[in-house]
Scaffold this active site. Structure first.
Site, PDB file in Angstrom:
ATOM      1  N   TYR A  94      34.108  16.940  66.645  1.00 35.54           N
ATOM      2  CA  TYR A  94      33.265  15.739  66.649  1.00 35.54           C
ATOM      3  C   TYR A  94      33.928  14.693  65.771  1.00 35.54           C
ATOM      4  O   TYR A  94      34.465  15.011  64.702  1.00 35.54           O
ATOM      5  CB  TYR A  94      31.875  16.084  66.113  1.00 35.54           C
ATOM      6  CG  TYR A  94      30.940  14.902  66.052  1.00 35.54           C
ATOM      7  CD1 TYR A  94      30.484  14.303  67.216  1.00 35.54           C
ATOM      8  CD2 TYR A  94      30.526  14.375  64.834  1.00 35.54           C
ATOM      9  CE1 TYR A  94      29.627  13.205  67.175  1.00 35.54           C
ATOM     10  CE2 TYR A  94      29.669  13.285  64.776  1.00 35.54           C
ATOM     11  CZ  TYR A  94      29.227  12.708  65.952  1.00 35.54           C
ATOM     12  OH  TYR A  94      28.386  11.627  65.900  1.00 35.54           O
TER      13      TYR A  94
ATOM     14  N   ASP B 214      27.981   3.333  56.530  1.00 42.05           N
ATOM     15  CA  ASP B 214      27.886   3.521  57.987  1.00 42.05           C
ATOM     16  C   ASP B 214      26.904   2.510  58.568  1.00 42.05           C
ATOM     17  O   ASP B 214      25.819   2.859  59.011  1.00 42.05           O
ATOM     18  CB  ASP B 214      27.412   4.968  58.233  1.00 42.05           C
ATOM     19  CG  ASP B 214      27.358   5.343  59.691  1.00 42.05           C
ATOM     20  OD1 ASP B 214      27.958   4.644  60.518  1.00 42.05           O
ATOM     21  OD2 ASP B 214      26.695   6.353  59.995  1.00 42.05           O
TER      22      ASP B 214
ATOM     23  N   ASP C 154      31.556   9.365  68.145  1.00 41.65           N
ATOM     24  CA  ASP C 154      30.364   8.571  67.860  1.00 41.65           C
ATOM     25  C   ASP C 154      30.701   7.107  68.140  1.00 41.65           C
ATOM     26  O   ASP C 154      31.468   6.489  67.408  1.00 41.65           O
ATOM     27  CB  ASP C 154      30.039   8.786  66.367  1.00 41.65           C
ATOM     28  CG  ASP C 154      28.838   8.019  65.888  1.00 41.65           C
ATOM     29  OD1 ASP C 154      28.273   7.223  66.660  1.00 41.65           O
ATOM     30  OD2 ASP C 154      28.465   8.226  64.713  1.00 41.65           O
TER      31      ASP C 154
ATOM     32  N   ASP D  70      28.460   4.709  68.168  1.00 43.80           N
ATOM     33  CA  ASP D  70      27.392   3.880  67.594  1.00 43.80           C
ATOM     34  C   ASP D  70      26.582   3.183  68.702  1.00 43.80           C
ATOM     35  O   ASP D  70      26.124   3.824  69.617  1.00 43.80           O
ATOM     36  CB  ASP D  70      27.972   2.864  66.600  1.00 43.80           C
ATOM     37  CG  ASP D  70      28.394   3.520  65.279  1.00 43.80           C
ATOM     38  OD1 ASP D  70      27.965   4.653  65.012  1.00 43.80           O
ATOM     39  OD2 ASP D  70      29.159   2.905  64.523  1.00 43.80           O
TER      40      ASP D  70
ATOM     41  N   HIS E 173      28.945   9.282  72.241  1.00 43.63           N
ATOM     42  CA  HIS E 173      27.518   8.980  72.327  1.00 43.63           C
ATOM     43  C   HIS E 173      27.238   7.538  71.948  1.00 43.63           C
ATOM     44  O   HIS E 173      27.923   6.943  71.125  1.00 43.63           O
ATOM     45  CB  HIS E 173      26.642   9.969  71.554  1.00 43.63           C
ATOM     46  CG  HIS E 173      26.833  10.033  70.076  1.00 43.63           C
ATOM     47  ND1 HIS E 173      26.326   9.084  69.223  1.00 43.63           N
ATOM     48  CD2 HIS E 173      27.440  10.955  69.297  1.00 43.63           C
ATOM     49  CE1 HIS E 173      26.609   9.434  67.972  1.00 43.63           C
ATOM     50  NE2 HIS E 173      27.304  10.555  67.986  1.00 43.63           N
TER      51      HIS E 173
ATOM     52  N   GLU F 268      23.915   4.941  70.992  1.00 44.91           N
ATOM     53  CA  GLU F 268      22.556   5.048  70.460  1.00 44.91           C
ATOM     54  C   GLU F 268      21.760   3.774  70.732  1.00 44.91           C
ATOM     55  O   GLU F 268      22.336   2.714  71.021  1.00 44.91           O
ATOM     56  CB  GLU F 268      22.612   5.364  68.963  1.00 44.91           C
ATOM     57  CG  GLU F 268      23.101   4.226  68.103  1.00 44.91           C
ATOM     58  CD  GLU F 268      23.699   4.682  66.775  1.00 44.91           C
ATOM     59  OE1 GLU F 268      24.189   5.816  66.671  1.00 44.91           O
ATOM     60  OE2 GLU F 268      23.681   3.859  65.839  1.00 44.91           O
TER      61      GLU F 268
ATOM     62  N   CYS G 258      22.642   4.907  59.425  1.00 42.63           N
ATOM     63  CA  CYS G 258      22.581   6.358  59.588  1.00 42.63           C
ATOM     64  C   CYS G 258      21.209   6.745  60.144  1.00 42.63           C
ATOM     65  O   CYS G 258      20.180   6.243  59.698  1.00 42.63           O
ATOM     66  CB  CYS G 258      22.818   7.033  58.245  1.00 42.63           C
ATOM     67  SG  CYS G 258      22.323   8.773  58.241  1.00 42.63           S
TER      68      CYS G 258
ATOM     69  N   ARG H 114      22.005   8.781  72.688  1.00 40.92           N
ATOM     70  CA  ARG H 114      21.273   9.174  71.467  1.00 40.92           C
ATOM     71  C   ARG H 114      20.056   8.281  71.323  1.00 40.92           C
ATOM     72  O   ARG H 114      20.161   7.064  71.479  1.00 40.92           O
ATOM     73  CB  ARG H 114      22.213   9.026  70.267  1.00 40.92           C
ATOM     74  CG  ARG H 114      21.490   8.919  68.928  1.00 40.92           C
ATOM     75  CD  ARG H 114      22.443   9.011  67.763  1.00 40.92           C
ATOM     76  NE  ARG H 114      21.938   8.329  66.593  1.00 40.92           N
ATOM     77  CZ  ARG H 114      22.558   8.284  65.424  1.00 40.92           C
ATOM     78  NH1 ARG H 114      23.733   8.890  65.268  1.00 40.92           N
ATOM     79  NH2 ARG H 114      22.048   7.634  64.414  1.00 40.92           N
TER      80      ARG H 114
ATOM     81  N   GLU I 270      17.859  12.186  67.749  1.00 44.54           N
ATOM     82  CA  GLU I 270      18.250  12.078  66.332  1.00 44.54           C
ATOM     83  C   GLU I 270      17.063  12.288  65.407  1.00 44.54           C
ATOM     84  O   GLU I 270      15.950  11.803  65.682  1.00 44.54           O
ATOM     85  CB  GLU I 270      18.889  10.695  66.101  1.00 44.54           C
ATOM     86  CG  GLU I 270      19.223  10.362  64.656  1.00 44.54           C
ATOM     87  CD  GLU I 270      20.360  11.195  64.065  1.00 44.54           C
ATOM     88  OE1 GLU I 270      20.324  12.443  64.182  1.00 44.54           O
ATOM     89  OE2 GLU I 270      21.269  10.598  63.456  1.00 44.54           O
TER      90      GLU I 270
ATOM     91  N   ASN J 131      21.995  17.691  65.875  1.00 46.97           N
ATOM     92  CA  ASN J 131      22.782  17.155  64.760  1.00 46.97           C
ATOM     93  C   ASN J 131      22.401  17.899  63.476  1.00 46.97           C
ATOM     94  O   ASN J 131      21.310  17.714  62.950  1.00 46.97           O
ATOM     95  CB  ASN J 131      22.480  15.656  64.625  1.00 46.97           C
ATOM     96  CG  ASN J 131      23.193  15.012  63.445  1.00 46.97           C
ATOM     97  OD1 ASN J 131      24.035  15.622  62.807  1.00 46.97           O
ATOM     98  ND2 ASN J 131      22.842  13.764  63.175  1.00 46.97           N
TER      99      ASN J 131
HETATM  100  C1  LIG Z   1      25.840  11.740  63.390  1.00 43.56           C
HETATM  101  C2  LIG Z   1      26.057  10.489  62.640  1.00 43.56           C
HETATM  102  O1  LIG Z   1      25.745   9.391  63.475  1.00 43.56           O
HETATM  103  C3  LIG Z   1      27.525  10.339  62.261  1.00 43.56           C
HETATM  104  O2  LIG Z   1      27.970   9.187  62.154  1.00 43.56           O
HETATM  105  O3  LIG Z   1      28.189  11.331  62.036  1.00 43.56           O
HETATM  106  C4  LIG Z   1      25.239  10.396  61.316  1.00 43.56           C
HETATM  107  C5  LIG Z   1      25.481  11.565  60.379  1.00 43.56           C
HETATM  108  C6  LIG Z   1      25.036  11.332  58.945  1.00 43.56           C
HETATM  109  O4  LIG Z   1      25.062  10.169  58.481  1.00 43.56           O
HETATM  110  O5  LIG Z   1      24.733  12.294  58.261  1.00 43.56           O
HETATM  111  C7  LIG Z   1      23.776  10.193  61.661  1.00 43.56           C
HETATM  112  O6  LIG Z   1      23.376   9.033  61.799  1.00 43.56           O
HETATM  113  O7  LIG Z   1      23.063  11.192  61.811  1.00 43.56           O
HETATM  114 MG   LIG Z   2      26.975   7.816  63.405  1.00 42.41          MG
END
Ligand SMILES: C[C@](O)(C(=O)O)[C@H](CC(=O)O)C(=O)O
Ligand SMILES: [Mg+2]
Length: 303
Positions: free
Chosen positions: A50, A64, A91, A93, A118, A120, A128, A163, A193, A215
């Site tokens: 991943y 993020d 990912d 986004d 994926h 979202e 996040c 997502r 999520e 996840n």
């Molecule tokens: C899955 C996720 O989108 C990621 O960027 O890895 C994050 C993981 C995290 O920040 O712990 C998420 O938004 O869940």
């Molecule tokens: Mg992410």
């Protein structure tokens, strides 16, 4: 020969991912924030890699929140995907903008050698999925985003996962309704999520026919379920998105503190990957066999 990174074609990787999903087995995808980590994911026996937006942005020293660009993510993900024989899921986004941007994102990620991605349903800037204060686009706008992505895909084996971040914003029912609409829009799989508990994982399984992704990020909302629990729940993919980064950074921080305190790294050697193990992971031997003149070496004792 396995020299020059990996030798499995992108086509074969995508087919392996599709076959894995069709098998009904749970596919485990730890996050790899760089190519070396992806090689370790392969060598330790997982089914896929991943590529986490959260881990890539953190590795770049950024939060993020959608600061990294499509070019950056596609470039980093391409290097990671190329370093392993495993399929890599990235990912993407929000798709980096409007539906047209999502369409271009799919084609860039196809060209970058990914097996899937994926998208979202958060607004830009995203955050996040395990934080509060998320905002979503309207379901019909996410449907447009997905339709554009699906229409742009040239390899039917490239996996498009939708997502939904709706659980924390609209509740479970809203999240399930969205997921159904996203399947109708052409999503191959659903990533619900930040579900609150095991019962919600089960409710999603009962409501949606396509493969489901769990996840298992640490320090987030919701339960940590092990592979047996996820298998029993009927989930098809599990990601451990930031696990390797957290492990590595925990070790780096502790090691740096010790180095600062001791004035030498000698006391840290038994916590390190040795030179010989590192060379094994990158398959240095194969490069030497390919051209002994440029890539031969003799390891120092105890390396
Ligand atoms: C899955 C996720 O989108 C990621 O960027 O890895 C994050 C993981 C995290 O920040 O712990 C998420 O938004 O869940
Ligand atoms: Mg992410």
């Amino acid at each position: 020969m396995t020299y020059l990174y990996a030798r499995t074609s992108t086509t074969a990787k995508r087919k392996a991912l599709r076959a894995g999903l069709a098998s009904g087995l749970l596919l485990r995808l730890p996050g790899a924030f760089n190519p070396l980590t992806a090689r370790l994911v392969q060598q330790t026996g997982f089914e896929g890699v991943y590529v986490s937006g959260g881990a890539l942005s953190a590795a770049a020293g950024l939060p993020d929140i959608g600061l990294t660009t499509l070019s950056e993510v596609a470039g980093w993900a391409a290097d990671i995907a190329a370093s392993t024989d495993l399929p890599a899921l990235v990912d993407a986004d929000t798709g980096f903008g409007e539906p047209l941007n999502a369409a271009r994102t799919i084609q860039r990620l196809e060209d970058a050698g990914l097996a899937g991605c994926h998208l979202e349903d958060q607004v830009n800037p995203k955050r996040c999925g395990h934080l509060d204060g998320k905002a979503l686009i309207a379901p019909q706008d996410m449907v447009r985003r997905l339709r554009a992505a699906v229409a742009a895909r040239r390899d039917p084996d490239f996996l498009i996962v939708a997502r939904t971040d709706a659980r924390g914003v609209e509740g479970l029912t809203g999240a399930i309704e969205r997921a159904k609409a996203y399947v109708d829009a052409g999503a191959d799989a659903i990533f619900p999520e930040a579900l609150a508990d095991e019962a919600e994982f089960a409710a999603f399984r009962a409501a949606v026919e396509v493969p489901l992704l769990a996840n298992m990020t640490e320090f987030g909302k919701g339960p940590t379920l092990d592979v047996d629990q996820l298998r029993n729940l009927g989930y098809n993919l599990v990601i451990y998105p930031v696990t390797t980064l957290r492990l590595a950074m925990g070790a780096v921080e502790a090691g740096l503190r010790r180095l600062a305190a001791d004035g030498t790294a000698t006391g840290l050697l038994d916590t390190m990957m040795t030179r010989s193990r590192l060379y094994e992971v990158i398959d240095y031997d194969e490069y030497s066999r390919f051209d002994a003149d440029i890539a031969s070496f003799t390891l120092p004792p105890d390396a």
